[in-house]
Design a protein around this motif. Structure first.
Motif, PDB file in Angstrom:
ATOM      1  N   HIS A 133       0.828  -1.196   0.000  1.00  0.00           N
ATOM      2  CA  HIS A 133       0.000   0.000   0.000  1.00  0.00           C
ATOM      3  C   HIS A 133       0.868   1.253   0.000  1.00  0.00           C
ATOM      4  O   HIS A 133       1.890   1.324   0.670  1.00  0.00           O
ATOM      5  CB  HIS A 133      -0.899  -0.004   1.239  1.00  0.00           C
ATOM      6  CG  HIS A 133      -1.988   1.023   1.176  1.00  0.00           C
ATOM      7  ND1 HIS A 133      -1.799   2.308   1.600  1.00  0.00           N
ATOM      8  CD2 HIS A 133      -3.257   0.935   0.722  1.00  0.00           C
ATOM      9  CE1 HIS A 133      -2.929   3.000   1.431  1.00  0.00           C
ATOM     10  NE2 HIS A 133      -3.820   2.183   0.891  1.00  0.00           N
ATOM     11  N   GLN A 134       0.482   2.268  -0.779  1.00  0.00           N
ATOM     12  CA  GLN A 134       1.327   3.433  -0.960  1.00  0.00           C
ATOM     13  C   GLN A 134       1.515   4.240   0.313  1.00  0.00           C
ATOM     14  O   GLN A 134       2.414   5.083   0.395  1.00  0.00           O
ATOM     15  CB  GLN A 134       0.755   4.330  -2.051  1.00  0.00           C
ATOM     16  CG  GLN A 134      -0.569   4.995  -1.696  1.00  0.00           C
ATOM     17  CD  GLN A 134      -0.974   5.992  -2.776  1.00  0.00           C
ATOM     18  OE1 GLN A 134      -0.474   5.963  -3.881  1.00  0.00           O
ATOM     19  NE2 GLN A 134      -1.878   6.870  -2.434  1.00  0.00           N
ATOM     20  N   ASP A 135       0.700   4.015   1.341  1.00  0.00           N
ATOM     21  CA  ASP A 135       0.860   4.745   2.590  1.00  0.00           C
ATOM     22  C   ASP A 135       1.927   4.132   3.490  1.00  0.00           C
ATOM     23  O   ASP A 135       2.239   4.670   4.537  1.00  0.00           O
ATOM     24  CB  ASP A 135      -0.472   4.811   3.345  1.00  0.00           C
ATOM     25  CG  ASP A 135      -1.501   5.661   2.611  1.00  0.00           C
ATOM     26  OD1 ASP A 135      -1.076   6.572   1.867  1.00  0.00           O
ATOM     27  OD2 ASP A 135      -2.697   5.412   2.769  1.00  0.00           O
ATOM     28  N   ALA A 136       2.461   2.976   3.103  1.00  0.00           N
ATOM     29  CA  ALA A 136       3.436   2.292   3.947  1.00  0.00           C
ATOM     30  C   ALA A 136       4.746   3.057   3.976  1.00  0.00           C
ATOM     31  O   ALA A 136       5.124   3.729   3.019  1.00  0.00           O
ATOM     32  CB  ALA A 136       3.678   0.872   3.439  1.00  0.00           C
ATOM     33  N   MET A 137       5.459   2.955   5.084  1.00  0.00           N
ATOM     34  CA  MET A 137       6.763   3.590   5.221  1.00  0.00           C
ATOM     35  C   MET A 137       7.840   2.643   4.705  1.00  0.00           C
ATOM     36  O   MET A 137       7.629   1.444   4.576  1.00  0.00           O
ATOM     37  CB  MET A 137       7.018   3.931   6.688  1.00  0.00           C
ATOM     38  CG  MET A 137       5.973   4.848   7.296  1.00  0.00           C
ATOM     39  SD  MET A 137       5.918   6.463   6.483  1.00  0.00           S
ATOM     40  CE  MET A 137       7.514   7.113   7.010  1.00  0.00           C
ATOM     41  N   ALA A 138       9.007   3.195   4.439  1.00  0.00           N
ATOM     42  CA  ALA A 138      10.104   2.379   3.940  1.00  0.00           C
ATOM     43  C   ALA A 138      10.463   1.275   4.927  1.00  0.00           C
ATOM     44  O   ALA A 138      10.861   0.187   4.538  1.00  0.00           O
ATOM     45  CB  ALA A 138      11.327   3.257   3.658  1.00  0.00           C
ATOM     46  N   SER A 139      10.327   1.568   6.226  1.00  0.00           N
ATOM     47  CA  SER A 139      10.671   0.574   7.239  1.00  0.00           C
ATOM     48  C   SER A 139       9.733  -0.615   7.218  1.00  0.00           C
ATOM     49  O   SER A 139      10.034  -1.666   7.776  1.00  0.00           O
ATOM     50  CB  SER A 139      10.657   1.217   8.635  1.00  0.00           C
ATOM     51  OG  SER A 139       9.378   1.761   8.914  1.00  0.00           O
ATOM     52  N   SER A 146       8.203  -3.096  -3.092  1.00  0.00           N
ATOM     53  CA  SER A 146       8.275  -1.711  -3.531  1.00  0.00           C
ATOM     54  C   SER A 146       6.965  -1.010  -3.233  1.00  0.00           C
ATOM     55  O   SER A 146       5.936  -1.645  -3.026  1.00  0.00           O
ATOM     56  CB  SER A 146       8.567  -1.641  -5.037  1.00  0.00           C
ATOM     57  OG  SER A 146       7.519  -2.258  -5.777  1.00  0.00           O
ATOM     58  N   VAL A 147       7.015   0.306  -3.211  1.00  0.00           N
ATOM     59  CA  VAL A 147       5.824   1.115  -2.979  1.00  0.00           C
ATOM     60  C   VAL A 147       5.905   2.337  -3.889  1.00  0.00           C
ATOM     61  O   VAL A 147       6.974   2.917  -4.069  1.00  0.00           O
ATOM     62  CB  VAL A 147       5.698   1.535  -1.497  1.00  0.00           C
ATOM     63  CG1 VAL A 147       6.905   2.307  -1.037  1.00  0.00           C
ATOM     64  CG2 VAL A 147       4.427   2.347  -1.274  1.00  0.00           C
ATOM     65  N   GLU A 148       4.787   2.704  -4.500  1.00  0.00           N
ATOM     66  CA  GLU A 148       4.720   3.864  -5.372  1.00  0.00           C
ATOM     67  C   GLU A 148       3.848   4.931  -4.734  1.00  0.00           C
ATOM     68  O   GLU A 148       2.736   4.651  -4.301  1.00  0.00           O
ATOM     69  CB  GLU A 148       4.178   3.485  -6.748  1.00  0.00           C
ATOM     70  CG  GLU A 148       5.115   2.560  -7.520  1.00  0.00           C
ATOM     71  CD  GLU A 148       4.627   2.300  -8.935  1.00  0.00           C
ATOM     72  OE1 GLU A 148       3.516   2.765  -9.270  1.00  0.00           O
ATOM     73  OE2 GLU A 148       5.353   1.648  -9.694  1.00  0.00           O
ATOM     74  N   ARG A 160       9.658   3.444  -4.321  1.00  0.00           N
ATOM     75  CA  ARG A 160      10.659   3.102  -3.314  1.00  0.00           C
ATOM     76  C   ARG A 160      10.718   1.575  -3.186  1.00  0.00           C
ATOM     77  O   ARG A 160       9.689   0.907  -3.185  1.00  0.00           O
ATOM     78  CB  ARG A 160      10.300   3.724  -1.966  1.00  0.00           C
ATOM     79  CG  ARG A 160      10.138   5.242  -2.038  1.00  0.00           C
ATOM     80  CD  ARG A 160       9.665   5.821  -0.732  1.00  0.00           C
ATOM     81  NE  ARG A 160      10.684   5.729   0.301  1.00  0.00           N
ATOM     82  CZ  ARG A 160      10.544   6.241   1.520  1.00  0.00           C
ATOM     83  NH1 ARG A 160       9.418   6.852   1.858  1.00  0.00           N
ATOM     84  NH2 ARG A 160      11.516   6.142   2.407  1.00  0.00           N
ATOM     85  N   LYS A 161      11.931   1.057  -3.057  1.00  0.00           N
ATOM     86  CA  LYS A 161      12.110  -0.396  -2.987  1.00  0.00           C
ATOM     87  C   LYS A 161      13.212  -0.729  -2.000  1.00  0.00           C
ATOM     88  O   LYS A 161      14.228  -0.021  -1.920  1.00  0.00           O
ATOM     89  CB  LYS A 161      12.455  -0.953  -4.375  1.00  0.00           C
ATOM     90  CG  LYS A 161      12.548  -2.475  -4.434  1.00  0.00           C
ATOM     91  CD  LYS A 161      12.741  -2.947  -5.862  1.00  0.00           C
ATOM     92  CE  LYS A 161      12.756  -4.460  -5.935  1.00  0.00           C
ATOM     93  NZ  LYS A 161      12.914  -4.944  -7.339  1.00  0.00           N
ATOM     94  N   LEU A 162      13.019  -1.814  -1.245  1.00  0.00           N
ATOM     95  CA  LEU A 162      14.039  -2.269  -0.298  1.00  0.00           C
ATOM     96  C   LEU A 162      14.939  -3.293  -0.982  1.00  0.00           C
ATOM     97  O   LEU A 162      14.472  -4.321  -1.472  1.00  0.00           O
ATOM     98  CB  LEU A 162      13.387  -2.891   0.936  1.00  0.00           C
ATOM     99  CG  LEU A 162      14.364  -3.464   1.969  1.00  0.00           C
ATOM    100  CD1 LEU A 162      15.265  -2.366   2.526  1.00  0.00           C
ATOM    101  CD2 LEU A 162      13.611  -4.154   3.105  1.00  0.00           C
ATOM    102  N   HIS A 163      16.222  -2.992  -1.022  1.00  0.00           N
ATOM    103  CA  HIS A 163      17.220  -3.878  -1.630  1.00  0.00           C
ATOM    104  C   HIS A 163      18.194  -4.332  -0.553  1.00  0.00           C
ATOM    105  O   HIS A 163      18.734  -3.515   0.200  1.00  0.00           O
ATOM    106  CB  HIS A 163      17.972  -3.130  -2.733  1.00  0.00           C
ATOM    107  CG  HIS A 163      19.177  -3.858  -3.252  1.00  0.00           C
ATOM    108  ND1 HIS A 163      19.087  -4.986  -4.050  1.00  0.00           N
ATOM    109  CD2 HIS A 163      20.507  -3.625  -3.083  1.00  0.00           C
ATOM    110  CE1 HIS A 163      20.299  -5.405  -4.346  1.00  0.00           C
ATOM    111  NE2 HIS A 163      21.180  -4.603  -3.770  1.00  0.00           N
TER     112      HIS A 163
END
Length: 222
Positions: A133-139, A146-148, A160-163
């Motif tokens: 969901h786009q409201d999610a934080m990077a953490s 990923s989140v847009e 944003r994507k966690l690598h």
């Protein structure tokens, strides 16, 4: 090999599913250790992008390695054929490089369209489009998720994507670039312990960025 076909902003037609499944022998013929392939078809609704309205992303899990390719076209079948051609080309390069390593031969510079990523294995995605969901934080992101997020009322979208950056040498990072068709790769330099980026410049030329902080530099007398 497991074949997973999903759609974003579109429904998967049975004819497309049959074509995909019928051509997967090209993958297994080159990489018999392939365990799973995910094909994602995305429809772009903007009429200005009619020539690239259909985008196909392909991801193959083979052992601990993930190989990806994507392509766009006016129709899903052409986009799939282009993506499959790019994917099989990368699979051949990886196979040939492994053969050369076993023979003790010198490896040529990394070819065009390269970039890589390591994987712990063919884990199931959290949802079909590998996003949250786009409201999610990077953490809140899991590895590979990923989140847009759209910027206000503008058409700008930030993804944003966690690598998970694996410790490796610069040479290994360049080799990893053979698996995914990007122009850069994030990793941790095993010699310095710093977060780093290898990227393509021009021809057979590459660059490396290493990241450090002023506080860390002072501790080491820099």
């Amino acid at each position: 090999m497991d074949i997973v076909i999903t759609g974003r902003h579109t429904q998967i037609k049975q004819k497309f599913r049959d074509v995909v499944e019928g051509k997967m022998n090209r993958v297994t013929a080159i990489a018999p250790d392939s365990q799973r392939v995910q094909v994602v078809l995305t429809h772009e609704g903007n009429p200005r992008q009619a020539d690239s309205a259909q985008r196909v992303e392909m991801t193959v899990w083979a052992g601990k390695t993930v190989i990806r390719a994507e392509a766009s076209s006016a129709d899903e079948f052409s986009a799939f054929d282009k993506a499959l051609d790019r994917l099989t080309l990368r699979l051949r390069r990886i196979r040939d490089r492994r053969k050369d390593h076993r023979r003790g031969l010198e490896i040529d510079p990394v070819p065009e369209e390269v970039l890589v990523e390591q994987s712990k294995g063919p884990a199931e995605p959290e949802n079909p489009d590998n996003s949250i969901h786009q409201d999610a934080m990077a953490s809140d992101l899991g590895p590979g998720q990923s989140v847009e997020v759209q910027v206000g009322d503008t058409p700008i979208v930030i993804r944003r994507k966690l690598h998970i950056a694996e410790p490796m040498s610069i040479d290994d990072a360049l080799y990893q670039m053979e698996l995914i068709g990007h122009d850069f790769f994030l990793f941790v330099n095993v010699e310095t312990g710093r977060p780093s980026v290898v990227y393509r410049r021009h021809g057979w030329s590459y660059g490396v960025f290493e990241i450090d902080t002023p506080a860390h530099g002072k501790q080491h007398g820099k």
